[in-house]
Design an enzyme around this catalytic site. Structure first.
Site, short mmCIF file in Angstrom:
data_model
loop_
_atom_site.label_atom_id
_atom_site.label_comp_id
_atom_site.label_asym_id
_atom_site.label_seq_id
_atom_site.Cartn_x
_atom_site.Cartn_y
_atom_site.Cartn_z
N ASP A 245 0.89 -1.22 -0.10
CA ASP A 245 0.04 0.05 0.05
C ASP A 245 0.91 1.31 0.26
O ASP A 245 0.55 2.18 -0.73
CB ASP A 245 -0.67 0.06 1.11
CG ASP A 245 -2.02 -1.15 1.22
OD1 ASP A 245 -1.98 -1.81 0.41
OD2 ASP A 245 -2.62 -1.22 2.02
N SER B 201 -36.57 -3.29 -13.80
CA SER B 201 -36.51 -4.11 -12.51
C SER B 201 -36.64 -5.44 -12.72
O SER B 201 -36.97 -5.88 -13.81
CB SER B 201 -37.08 -3.44 -11.44
OG SER B 201 -38.46 -3.33 -11.57
N GLU C 57 -27.60 -15.89 -10.22
CA GLU C 57 -26.61 -14.86 -9.50
C GLU C 57 -27.15 -14.36 -8.01
O GLU C 57 -28.41 -14.66 -7.65
CB GLU C 57 -26.51 -13.61 -10.52
CG GLU C 57 -25.79 -13.86 -11.46
CD GLU C 57 -26.11 -12.67 -12.57
OE1 GLU C 57 -26.31 -11.45 -12.08
OE2 GLU C 57 -26.01 -13.02 -13.69
N LYS D 183 -28.40 -12.00 -5.48
CA LYS D 183 -29.03 -10.54 -5.70
C LYS D 183 -28.44 -9.27 -4.66
O LYS D 183 -28.73 -9.54 -3.42
CB LYS D 183 -30.78 -10.74 -5.57
CG LYS D 183 -31.37 -9.22 -5.88
CD LYS D 183 -32.81 -9.46 -5.77
CE LYS D 183 -33.48 -8.27 -6.42
NZ LYS D 183 -33.33 -7.23 -5.45
N ASP E 179 -27.77 -6.32 -2.49
CA ASP E 179 -28.84 -5.66 -1.66
C ASP E 179 -28.04 -3.98 -1.47
O ASP E 179 -27.46 -3.80 -0.52
CB ASP E 179 -29.03 -5.98 -0.10
CG ASP E 179 -30.59 -5.20 0.21
OD1 ASP E 179 -30.76 -4.49 -0.74
OD2 ASP E 179 -30.85 -5.44 1.14
N TYR F 253 -23.33 -6.89 -13.41
CA TYR F 253 -24.03 -7.74 -13.81
C TYR F 253 -24.66 -8.00 -15.17
O TYR F 253 -25.36 -8.82 -15.75
CB TYR F 253 -25.23 -8.29 -12.59
CG TYR F 253 -26.07 -7.18 -12.20
CD1 TYR F 253 -27.00 -6.80 -13.55
CD2 TYR F 253 -26.15 -6.60 -11.26
CE1 TYR F 253 -27.89 -5.58 -13.07
CE2 TYR F 253 -27.05 -5.56 -10.90
CZ TYR F 253 -27.68 -5.00 -11.89
OH TYR F 253 -28.38 -4.11 -11.70
N LYS G 235 -36.56 -13.86 -3.66
CA LYS G 235 -36.43 -13.41 -2.56
C LYS G 235 -36.34 -14.23 -1.15
O LYS G 235 -37.24 -14.83 -1.20
CB LYS G 235 -37.35 -12.03 -2.27
CG LYS G 235 -37.45 -11.05 -3.29
CD LYS G 235 -36.40 -9.94 -3.05
CE LYS G 235 -37.24 -8.64 -3.27
NZ LYS G 235 -36.83 -7.53 -2.62
N CYS H 157 -45.48 9.67 32.16
CA CYS H 157 -44.24 8.86 32.45
C CYS H 157 -44.17 7.66 33.26
O CYS H 157 -44.55 7.86 34.27
CB CYS H 157 -43.10 10.00 32.62
SG CYS H 157 -41.49 9.08 32.71
N CYS I 193 -42.06 8.56 36.51
CA CYS I 193 -42.14 9.62 37.37
C CYS I 193 -43.64 10.35 37.31
O CYS I 193 -43.95 11.05 37.99
CB CYS I 193 -41.07 10.82 37.15
SG CYS I 193 -41.38 11.59 35.60
N CYS J 183 -40.75 13.03 28.09
CA CYS J 183 -41.01 13.29 29.62
C CYS J 183 -40.46 14.49 29.91
O CYS J 183 -39.12 14.78 29.67
CB CYS J 183 -40.70 12.30 30.55
SG CYS J 183 -40.77 12.89 32.39
N CYS K 63 -37.04 12.82 36.77
CA CYS K 63 -37.29 11.63 36.30
C CYS K 63 -35.91 10.72 36.39
O CYS K 63 -34.98 11.25 35.67
CB CYS K 63 -37.74 11.72 34.76
SG CYS K 63 -38.04 10.48 34.05
S1 IVH Z 1 -30.47 -7.94 -13.24
C1 IVH Z 1 -33.21 -6.30 -16.25
N1 IVH Z 1 -28.78 -9.03 -11.47
O1 IVH Z 1 -31.88 -5.84 -8.19
C2 IVH Z 1 -32.82 -6.90 -15.08
N2 IVH Z 1 -30.27 -7.20 -10.67
O2 IVH Z 1 -34.99 -4.91 -9.52
C3 IVH Z 1 -31.87 -6.13 -14.58
N3 IVH Z 1 -29.69 -6.43 -8.48
O3 IVH Z 1 -31.79 -2.77 -8.17
C4 IVH Z 1 -31.57 -6.75 -12.93
N4 IVH Z 1 -28.27 -7.91 -7.94
O4 IVH Z 1 -29.73 -3.46 -9.32
C5 IVH Z 1 -29.81 -8.19 -11.65
N5 IVH Z 1 -27.28 -10.02 -9.92
C6 IVH Z 1 -28.39 -9.21 -10.25
C7 IVH Z 1 -28.50 -8.20 -9.12
C8 IVH Z 1 -29.68 -7.26 -9.37
C9 IVH Z 1 -28.88 -6.97 -7.53
C10 IVH Z 1 -30.65 -5.43 -8.30
C11 IVH Z 1 -30.82 -4.56 -9.31
C12 IVH Z 1 -31.95 -3.55 -9.00
C13 IVH Z 1 -32.89 -4.73 -8.41
C14 IVH Z 1 -33.62 -5.31 -9.54
#
Ligand code: IVH
Length: 711
Positions: free
Chosen positions: A58, A107, A137, A139, A141, A265, A352, A446, A449, A464, A470
């Site tokens: 580094d 989405s 893959e 998902k 968050d 992705y 999910k 409260c 008290c 309070c 208190c």
């Molecule tokens: S594919 C057209 N792959 O999930 C489809 N989305 O509603 C595009 N997300 O906020 C999404 N991991 O960013 C895809 N491996 C993954 C993902 C992913 C997270 C998120 C995406 C979006 C939400 C999809």
């Protein structure tokens, strides 16, 4: 001779007399060296962040980066768009520009069960006759992002927004080290890449960074005099919120500190020539993008289920949050046949994971009174096991939350442990509700008290107002008062304080000084020796200097540093009490908020009475001029910032030495700072600021030499 040595020689006074020629040579070499450094640094950056296989330390990296920054400063005309210097941030955005997406940012539709996935698969089978496979893959968050590249260079980073338009957050995204500012075209060989393309992915924050960030924030707020309740409200709730908040920060240098991360992705755009999603991912990886290793091609639904089950078990071991698995048809030919709805593609679906929730009985609702008097309702639950721990209590937030969800004692409820630290009640199973149950009636007095509660206009919480009577509020103030950085009475712990308050021995901090052995000895568990220790600790605190007494009083926003500034400015408590707003504001580093808070504190008769009694008890209410009288004027007119960990002195001792020698201690590096004293583990930002303002950085040793003659 190395390139940069040569460069420096050329840069030095011109010997040949042919200035233009030498300058041109220097310029050429600078350009060449800049180019070389950019390439080299980007390569090391990729090795470190994307391959986890660093080749240099580094320190060596920082040295090269430093050289580049200096050269770019001298030759701004050669700053390259893919220069790693852009990652340290620095530009400030007032408002993020809204830009349209070239391809709609779709989405995903969600699924929650195997049945849902089987339906999804059947729909595909009905629609197409071609053979197909899936890619699974994780998902991630976090926050979705689209990165636009032109001629191999990162041009724009845009958030998803409403799917058609998002915010241009390029400057902030450039601080993410795993994102290439320029793609690795050499790795491509013959494959041509389109002039412009976009890649999409998810930005997130690791758990480690999230915890570090919240810890740092907590320390900062504690130092400002906030209490636990106020701090809790101001911390980020989960890594996703922290990521979203970070991407919208105006100062990109601050974003750089957050050390966000990401996984991409999907490469988008015509002309890549790939025929499947899995090839697309491999290509993205080859181009230098961070692509998760966790994706897997699955021949059928069985294999998809296997992937889902596998990660359900392993998700807790990941260093970041995922909220499910994304299942995508791999073959583009099939994807094209299936197409998309306005919202989401028909060839992909998100599975999910169930939020980690559990069903249990809500035994009772109780109320906690915080140190500021804020009331929080708490659900007392039939203990239930939930992702690794037994949950007995959960948050109910406030009166509105309970009323809106019609949460009643005796109900069967669902609790969830989301990203948040404290579990919450998220649903009521009303079918299991007792016939005779009645809506919960929120308290109006409260619980500690019995004082009628207040709820300020527009605020969610009840308060309070009985600050002086208190118990939890009194206990909170006394705990702060005896704290290490305040009166440092370490013979009195929180439990003891609580007991003394509940037994009526203490009503306020001044009562500490009239505590008598007889009354303590009357309590269970207190013997001669422990009693003696407590009283001695209290007695010793009478010598604690004025500035710490001032901090100990617990005036809102008066942290350690502010207390010191006030003490030095006003010199006696009497002077401070009498100060008007103007005088308060005229104090160094004291603004409107602090001034108002100080004034409010001393306008309350209770507080005045406590101060008087503390004064009578013999506490230091006058500045010890002797301690602040400079022992020398060696550092007169000079100001210092102290940062990092030191070997000989503590940071506080160093600060004291500076003041004793007539110097001034500042909290942040600015153009007016004379020196930055750097210890180990000093944050890189301070060093950068020092360089920016040309502030000399000195070691502890060098500082000691500066004052040595007088010590
Ligand atoms: S594919 C057209 N792959 O999930 C489809 N989305 O509603 C595009 N997300 O906020 C999404 N991991 O960013 C895809 N491996 C993954 C993902 C992913 C997270 C998120 C995406 C979006 C939400 C999809």
């Amino acid at each position: 001779m190395s390139q940069d040595q040569r460069l420096r020689t050329q840069d030095s006074p011109n010997m040949s007399g042919n200035f233009t020629f030498t300058a041109m040579v220097a310029e050429n070499q600078a350009q060449e060296r800049i180019h070389q450094l950019v390439q080299e640094l980007n390569r090391h950056n990729h090795l470190y962040y994307n391959e986890a296989q660093p080749e240099i330390s580094d320190y060596a990296f920082d040295q090269l980066l430093e050289e580049l920054i200096q050269l770019e400063k001298a030759f701004p005309q050669f700053v390259q768009p893919d220069s790693p210097s852009q990652r340290v941030g620095g530009s400030v955005t007032k408002q993020f520009e809204a830009v349209s997406h070239r391809f709609p940012f779709l989405s995903l539709s969600n699924s929650y069960s195997r049945d849902d996935l089987m339906e999804f698969d059947q729909r595909i089978q009905k629609a197409v006759t071609l053979p197909y496979t899936y890619v699974c893959e994780l998902k991630f968050d976090g926050v979705a992002i689209g990165l636009q590249y032109e001629n191999g260079l990162l041009k724009r980073a845009v958030t998803r927004g409403d799917g058609l338009q998002g915010d241009d957050v390029t400057v902030n995204v450039k601080t993410i080290r795993s994102i290439p500012l320029k793609i690795n075209t050499e790795a491509l060989g013959q494959t041509a890449i389109p002039e412009t393309f976009e890649i999409r992915g998810e930005i997130f924050m690791t758990h480690k960074r999230f915890d570090e960030m919240n810890e740092a924030r907590r320390a900062e707020l504690l130092d400002l005099g906030y209490d636990e309740d106020q701090i809790r409200e101001r911390l980020f709730k989960n890594p996703r919120n922290a990521t979203a908040g970070s991407l919208k920060m105006q100062d990109s240098a601050e974003v750089a500190k957050r050390k966000l991360d990401c996984f991409m992705y999907a490469l988008m755009g015509e002309g890549f020539g790939e025929e499947s999603h899995s090839d697309n991912l491999s290509l993205a990886r080859k181009l230098g993008f961070p692509v998760s290793e966790a994706s897997r091609q699955c021949a059928n639904l069985e294999e998809v289920f296997q992937f889902i089950d596998e990660w359900e078990g392993k998700r807790d071991q990941l260093p970041f949050d995922i909220d499910g698995v994304v299942v995508k048809v791999n073959e583009y030919a099939v994807q094209r046949l299936l197409g998309s709805t306005a919202k989401s593609p028909r060839w992909a679906i998100a599975f999910k994971y169930k939020a980690r929730e559990a069903q249990t009985r809500l035994l009772s609702i109780s109320y906690q009174v915080g140190r500021t008097g804020a009331i929080t309702p708490v659900a007392n639950l039939q203990p239930v096991f939930l992702s690794g721990t037994t949950v007995k209590r959960a948050s109910l937030y406030n009166a509105d939350y309970i009323a809106e969800m019609d949460i009643r004692e005796g109900d069967t409820v669902f609790v969830e442990k989301g990203g948040e630290i404290i579990p919450k009640v998220i649903r009521v199973d009303t079918t299991k509700r007792d016939l005779f149950s009645t809506p919960h009636v929120y308290i109006d007095r409260c619980p500690e008290c019995n004082t009628p509660l207040l709820r300020k206009e527009g605020e969610a919480l009840h308060y309070c107002p009985n600050e002086s009577g208190c118990p939890p509020q009194i206990i909170g103030r006394i705990v702060h008062f005896v704290g290490r950085k305040a009166m440092d009475i370490n013979t009195l712990g929180e439990k003891t304080i609580e007991l003394f308050v509940r037994e009526g021995l203490l009503h306020d901090v001044a009562d500490l000084y009239s505590l008598r052995a007889e009354s303590i000895l009357g309590l269970e568990g207190f013997k001669e020796l422990s009693t003696k220790n407590i009283l001695e600790g209290i007695e010793a605190s009478k010598a604690v200097p004025f500035e710490r007494v001032l901090f100990a009083l617990g005036i809102r926003y008066v942290g350690e540093t502010v207390a010191k500034k006030l003490a030095l400015h006003f010199r006696t408590l009497d002077a401070l009490m009498e100060a008007d707003l103007e005088q308060l504001r005229a104090t160094e580093e004291i603004g409107e908020v602090i001034a108002l808070s100080v004034q409010a504190f001393f306008s309350q008769p209770n507080n005045l009475a406590v101060c008087r009694r503390l004064q009578e008890a013999g506490l230091q209410f006058v500045l010890n001029e002797e301690a602040y009288k400079p022992k020398s004027d060696r550092l007169a007119g000079k100001s210092f910032v102290v940062s990092g960990v030191f070997s000989v002195f503590s940071r506080d001792e160093l600060k004291k030495k500076i003041e004793e020698n007539g110097g001034k201690v500042l909290s942040g590096v600015s153009a007016s700072t004379s020196y930055l004293i750097a210890g180990e583990k000093m944050g890189p930002e301070k060093r950068k600021k020092a360089e920016k303002f040309n502030v000399p950085v000195i070691s502890e040793e060098e500082f000691v030499k500066m004052i040595a003659e007088h010590d």
